[in-house]
Design an enzyme around this catalytic site. Structure first.
Site, PDB file in Angstrom:
ATOM      1  N   ARG A  97      90.145  36.834  46.712  1.00 17.34           N
ATOM      2  CA  ARG A  97      89.709  38.255  47.554  1.00 17.34           C
ATOM      3  C   ARG A  97      90.182  38.578  48.460  1.00 17.34           C
ATOM      4  O   ARG A  97      91.102  37.436  48.876  1.00 17.34           O
ATOM      5  CB  ARG A  97      87.840  38.641  47.660  1.00 17.34           C
TER       6      ARG A  97
ATOM      7  N   LYS B   1      83.365  41.603  41.785  1.00 20.38           N
ATOM      8  CA  LYS B   1      82.756  41.493  43.198  1.00 20.38           C
ATOM      9  C   LYS B   1      82.579  43.151  43.341  1.00 20.38           C
ATOM     10  O   LYS B   1      81.693  43.336  44.309  1.00 20.38           O
ATOM     11  CB  LYS B   1      83.518  40.653  44.037  1.00 20.38           C
TER      12      LYS B   1
ATOM     13  N   HIS C 258      73.984  35.432  44.932  1.00 19.56           N
ATOM     14  CA  HIS C 258      75.062  35.346  44.193  1.00 19.56           C
ATOM     15  C   HIS C 258      75.384  32.923  43.634  1.00 19.56           C
ATOM     16  O   HIS C 258      74.840  32.386  44.811  1.00 19.56           O
ATOM     17  CB  HIS C 258      76.522  34.396  45.872  1.00 19.56           C
TER      18      HIS C 258
ATOM     19  N   SER D 196      82.102  29.222  46.981  1.00 20.45           N
ATOM     20  CA  SER D 196      83.378  28.812  45.619  1.00 20.45           C
ATOM     21  C   SER D 196      83.865  27.360  45.923  1.00 20.45           C
ATOM     22  O   SER D 196      83.982  26.893  47.428  1.00 20.45           O
ATOM     23  CB  SER D 196      84.790  29.753  46.303  1.00 20.45           C
TER      24      SER D 196
ATOM     25  N   LYS E  69      78.905  25.319  41.385  1.00 20.15           N
ATOM     26  CA  LYS E  69      78.169  26.802  40.856  1.00 20.15           C
ATOM     27  C   LYS E  69      78.254  26.110  39.491  1.00 20.15           C
ATOM     28  O   LYS E  69      77.489  26.584  38.841  1.00 20.15           O
ATOM     29  CB  LYS E  69      78.721  27.591  41.982  1.00 20.15           C
ATOM     30  N   THR E  70      79.648  26.530  39.240  1.00 21.30           N
ATOM     31  CA  THR E  70      79.481  26.689  37.252  1.00 21.30           C
ATOM     32  C   THR E  70      79.856  25.771  37.288  1.00 21.30           C
ATOM     33  O   THR E  70      79.079  25.433  36.204  1.00 21.30           O
ATOM     34  CB  THR E  70      80.900  27.588  37.407  1.00 21.30           C
TER      35      THR E  70
ATOM     36  N   ASP F 140      76.580  33.353  38.309  1.00 24.05           N
ATOM     37  CA  ASP F 140      77.363  33.419  39.607  1.00 24.05           C
ATOM     38  C   ASP F 140      76.651  34.841  39.898  1.00 24.05           C
ATOM     39  O   ASP F 140      76.764  34.639  41.295  1.00 24.05           O
ATOM     40  CB  ASP F 140      78.838  33.997  39.154  1.00 24.05           C
TER      41      ASP F 140
ATOM     42  N   ARG G 291      92.110  30.118  38.516  1.00 20.73           N
ATOM     43  CA  ARG G 291      91.155  30.664  37.582  1.00 20.73           C
ATOM     44  C   ARG G 291      91.280  31.139  35.904  1.00 20.73           C
ATOM     45  O   ARG G 291      92.225  31.648  35.374  1.00 20.73           O
ATOM     46  CB  ARG G 291      90.130  32.000  37.937  1.00 20.73           C
TER      47      ARG G 291
END
Length: 538
Positions: A60, A201, A221, A239, A243-244, A258, A323
């Protein structure tokens, strides 16, 4: 216009100013996969996944994200260097230029929706210049049935033109790329960047305004999963904090990885229909569910492959931010629909590159509010130009780039929900132990999983002096014992074998916390202010 073989509905893009019929509607992921390869815009990996390169931007671009300042947003948005205002008149002119550009291109159009809870559903139309961007929209948004498509009316539209380059002096952008939200016209306009994360996003940011302002629902988030007993766990994190990975648990059903909403009736729902995971250093041994999800239908971004299509997940020569996107059904153990109730545990994930935070600690409500507002993690050397030693990184609510309102608004909502539901809140350090980055080592994933499992099962128990030690600098309660984890690992100071160096580094981090929190002090209660570290170096 061509449809997927199974779709009979036809649409017109004339309401958007697109006058040609050279677009393909609702193509299947297999069709989009094949078109991408035919156009030489991607290659097939040995796993069957589609591998693409997003071009100049592999992440981003926060400084190029704008929100149109108008009657809806003027008095509600927290304007500043995160939410940068854009003039309505400039938006309209830029929009027309993008449409003129797209009128010369073959396009790919998809109708989908966000929010798994039907009471909050938001219909989306995504118009893409590239086929693989449209495949990303298939993976990441929720997929209507053909029956639902019959009377489908889009509420928001994403217009995505990676090949269009803005003229900053004329168009009002910072440079040639941009991602602009217009709440009056209900459009997310994206140009000059092929990074697909801007698509999801953009809608996440829109929902982060719509849900709290109009629906009394907290947008988060975070990832979420649910246990056999129906208990929901929420994982906040920036990031690279896990988290994932940590929410994808073979013993618990994945709700989403997410973006979620937490409703007034204590329901948590996924915004999305897929997962978008970092794959740096991915291995089948450590992350078998994510590794197994990388198959036909998945899209790999900016990875390096050999001539046989075998991906080298440790190769970051294109970017650290490699990714994969895939539809959530690529994971075997998922909650259907993506909704959970009965929130029992919240985990704040941080990759502390200073190596001073405990690997797990229990937070009081005040500490939870403080750490949520702070949103701490750390940058490590080599991830960005000029970063040569660990640097603290604070992102309010663990998602500041996507939060249009003042962080205190989200923190107030979370605090209220924590009290109403009686949840336990934990701070998890997935970062370094035994010293800072470059000296210590990354916390073993198996230990982090064991700590989270113990918290979820209740094995860590209620706070008591016998079971917990209050950290002398950060004031958090760190358990003295945890099944499956060596006792020495639970004390960050003990892993350093150098008290003086440990405390010097710990005080350096607490000073950073204090400095960052200054901008929120006027909005935070005395109780929340006392939730931060209580000892500082002077």
């Amino acid at each position: 216009m061509k449809n997927s073989d199974s779709i009979t509905k036809t649409i017109s893009l004339k309401p958007y100013g697109i006058t040609h019929n050279n677009f393909q509607y609702q193509l299947s992921p297999d069709e989009l996969h094949d078109i991408t390869i035919e156009k030489d815009m991607g290659k097939e990996a040995s796993s069957g996944a589609l591998a693409v390169n997003t071009g100049e931007f592999t992440g981003r671009s926060p400084k190029d994200r704008f929100i149109v300042k108008d009657a809806i947003t003027e008095d509600k948005i927290w304007w500043g260097n995160i939410n940068i205002p854009f003039e309505s008149e400039k938006f309209d002119k830029l929009y027309n230029k993008v449409i003129d550009y797209l009128n010369t291109k073959e396009l790919f159009v998809r109708d989908s929706y966000a929010c798994a809870d039907p009471d909050y559903r938001m219909n989306l139309r995504v118009i893409n210049e590239y086929p693989w961007s449209n495949m990303f929209a298939y993976n990441m948004f929720l997929r209507p049935t053909e029956e639902e498509l019959e009377d489908f009316e889009p509420e928001w539209t994403v217009i995505n033109a990676p090949g269009f380059m803005a003229n900053a002096e004329i168009d009002g952008t910072r440079q040639h790329n941009f991602a602009i939200l217009n709440f009056t016209r209900k459009i997310a306009l994206i140009g000059g960047t092929g990074y697909t994360g801007e698509i999801k996003k953009g809608i996440f940011s829109a929902l982060n305004f719509i849900l709290p302002v109009y629906k009394n629902t907290l947008p988060m988030h975070c990832s979420a999963n649910i246990g056999e007993d129906g208990d929901t766990a929420i994982f906040f994190g920036l990031s690279g904090t896990g988290k994932t990975t940590l929410s994808t648990d073979p013993d618990r059903k994945l709700i989403g990885d997410d973006e979620h909403g937490w409703t007034p009736d204590n329901t948590v729902f996924n915004f999305e229909g897929g997962c978008y995971a970092k794959v740096i250093d991915l291995s089948q041994e450590n992350e078998p569910e994510i590794y197994g999800a990388i198959k036909k239908g998945a899209i790999l971004e900016n990875v390096v492959m050999d001539k046989n299509g075998v991906v080298n997940f440790s190769d970051t020569s294109i970017t650290q931010n490699t990714r994969v996107s895939y539809p959530i059904y690529h994971i075997d153990n998922i909650q259907e629909p993506s909704i959970g109730k009965n929130v029992k545990n919240i985990f704040f994930l941080t990759a502390d590159a200073f190596g001073v935070l405990p690997p797990i600690s229990k937070l009081t409500p005040a500490q939870a509010a403080y750490h949520f507002i702070s949103g701490y993690t750390a940058k490590v050397a080599g991830t960005e130009a000029g970063v040569v030693e660990p640097q603290p990184s604070f992102s309010a609510c663990f998602g500041a780039p996507f939060m249009p309102l003042h962080p205190a608004k989200y923190a107030e909502m979370l605090s209220r929900k924590m009290k109403e539901s009686g949840v336990d809140v934990w701070l998890i350090n997935t970062g370094w132990t035994g010293g800072p980055y470059g000296v210590g080592t990354r916390m073993k994933l198996k230990y982090t999983r064991a700590m989270i499992s113990a918290a979820l099962s209740g094995e860590l128990g209620l706070y008591s002096y016998d079971k917990y030690h209050i950290h002398s600098v950060f004031g958090v309660a760190q358990p003295r014992e945890c099944p499956g984890v060596p006792t020495s690992v639970l004390s960050p100071r003990a892993t350093w074998n150098n008290d003086e160096a440990y405390y010097k580094t710990a005080f350096k981090l607490t000073n950073a916390f204090r400095e960052n929190f200054k901008k929120f002090e006027a909005y935070a209660s005395e109780e929340i202010r006392r939730g931060g570290p209580q000892r500082y170096a002077f």
